[in-house]
Design a protein around this motif. Sequence first.
Motif, mmCIF file in Angstrom:
data_model
loop_
_atom_site.group_PDB
_atom_site.id
_atom_site.type_symbol
_atom_site.label_atom_id
_atom_site.label_comp_id
_atom_site.label_asym_id
_atom_site.label_seq_id
_atom_site.Cartn_x
_atom_site.Cartn_y
_atom_site.Cartn_z
ATOM 1 N N LEU A 103 65.995 22.612 38.105
ATOM 2 C CA LEU A 103 65.126 21.531 37.642
ATOM 3 C C LEU A 103 65.962 20.540 36.853
ATOM 4 O O LEU A 103 66.609 20.909 35.859
ATOM 5 N N ALA A 104 65.989 19.283 37.298
ATOM 6 C CA ALA A 104 66.726 18.243 36.572
ATOM 7 C C ALA A 104 66.098 18.039 35.196
ATOM 8 O O ALA A 104 64.867 18.079 35.044
ATOM 9 N N LEU A 105 66.948 17.819 34.190
ATOM 10 C CA LEU A 105 66.468 17.582 32.825
ATOM 11 C C LEU A 105 66.301 16.077 32.634
ATOM 12 O O LEU A 105 67.282 15.337 32.594
ATOM 13 N N ASN A 106 65.063 15.655 32.530
ATOM 14 C CA ASN A 106 64.730 14.231 32.458
ATOM 15 C C ASN A 106 64.646 13.783 30.997
ATOM 16 O O ASN A 106 63.802 14.264 30.244
ATOM 17 N N PRO A 107 65.510 12.841 30.558
ATOM 18 C CA PRO A 107 65.503 12.423 29.157
ATOM 19 C C PRO A 107 64.156 11.868 28.703
ATOM 20 O O PRO A 107 63.719 12.130 27.575
ATOM 21 N N GLY A 108 63.489 11.096 29.557
ATOM 22 C CA GLY A 108 62.209 10.506 29.173
ATOM 23 C C GLY A 108 61.144 11.548 28.896
ATOM 24 O O GLY A 108 60.354 11.414 27.944
ATOM 25 N N ARG A 109 61.110 12.603 29.714
ATOM 26 C CA ARG A 109 60.099 13.639 29.510
ATOM 27 C C ARG A 109 60.398 14.479 28.277
ATOM 28 O O ARG A 109 59.489 14.909 27.566
ATOM 29 N N ILE A 110 61.690 14.714 28.033
ATOM 30 C CA ILE A 110 62.059 15.441 26.814
ATOM 31 C C ILE A 110 61.721 14.596 25.592
ATOM 32 O O ILE A 110 61.187 15.103 24.596
ATOM 33 N N ALA A 111 61.989 13.291 25.653
ATOM 34 C CA ALA A 111 61.676 12.405 24.537
ATOM 35 C C ALA A 111 60.178 12.392 24.254
ATOM 36 O O ALA A 111 59.748 12.432 23.092
ATOM 37 N N SER A 112 59.361 12.336 25.304
ATOM 38 C CA SER A 112 57.911 12.334 25.137
ATOM 39 C C SER A 112 57.433 13.623 24.479
ATOM 40 O O SER A 112 56.583 13.601 23.587
#
Length: 288
Positions: free
Chosen positions: A99-108
Amino acid sequence: MDHRLLDIRQAITRHARDGLTATALPGLSVLRTTRTTQPTGDVLEPAFALVAGGVKHTVLNGEVHRYGTGEYLVATVDLPVVGSIVAADENEPFMAVALALNPGRIASLLLDTGGPGGPSGAHSPSAFGVGHASPQLLDALARLLALLDHPADVAALGAGIEREILWRLLNGPQGATIRQIGLADSRLAHLTRAIRWVRDHYDQPLRVADLAAIAAMSPSSFHRHFLALTSMTPLEYQKQLRLNEARMRLLTGRHDVASVGFSVGYASPSQFSREYRRMFGTPPSQTV
């Protein structure tokens, strides 16, 4: 075997072709193979990957990381590595889900929850780690893969389950560095800008002072944090990128050894051959 791990294995078997397979869920891939592989150079991009069967070796700057069924790796920046599947056959295939680690989703997620733990402190956490998956993490991943059998549910439920997986990772051993992915002004974000420059210009001369300026750090601070994050110096990082790219070009069989060495930035064919042998265990001529 944990029933959640069995569910993951069955989902991979249903949806993976032989080799790496992208799925209908953005950023989610599955892998199934019955063959072991020779050491192959690659660049890990920020991702979480769980092994559901078999064993894999990943070599990062000479250090071998071995992980098998029920274990996972996390990479939080682009890392040049040498990987090989060392245990796989018809009876026990190698299976994995990434699973790619998405910066935007982690930030949210951090914005909504405040995130686990406190400040990252004075030291950069490592960008690579291996750990054992908790039952809660396996459960969330099994439910995410189960959505592949119900495409109509993906849009409604996929983001929520991915968010749960990210939360489990943030609370795991690699949580400190995953947390920095979601912080726009974190040390990791600054270092990532320099890392991307090296990746895009691996065949060009490298000056640490220039990279430090890109990362908005002093040269000494940049060098220290780069080493802590990637386990290698900027020059070692560049060298591994060059050698991985050289191996890929040699495997196509369309280039001779000397021209490949020059094309990736080596001025000396003997130095290229020496460093290639040290990294891959065989001379470049044998790869051809």
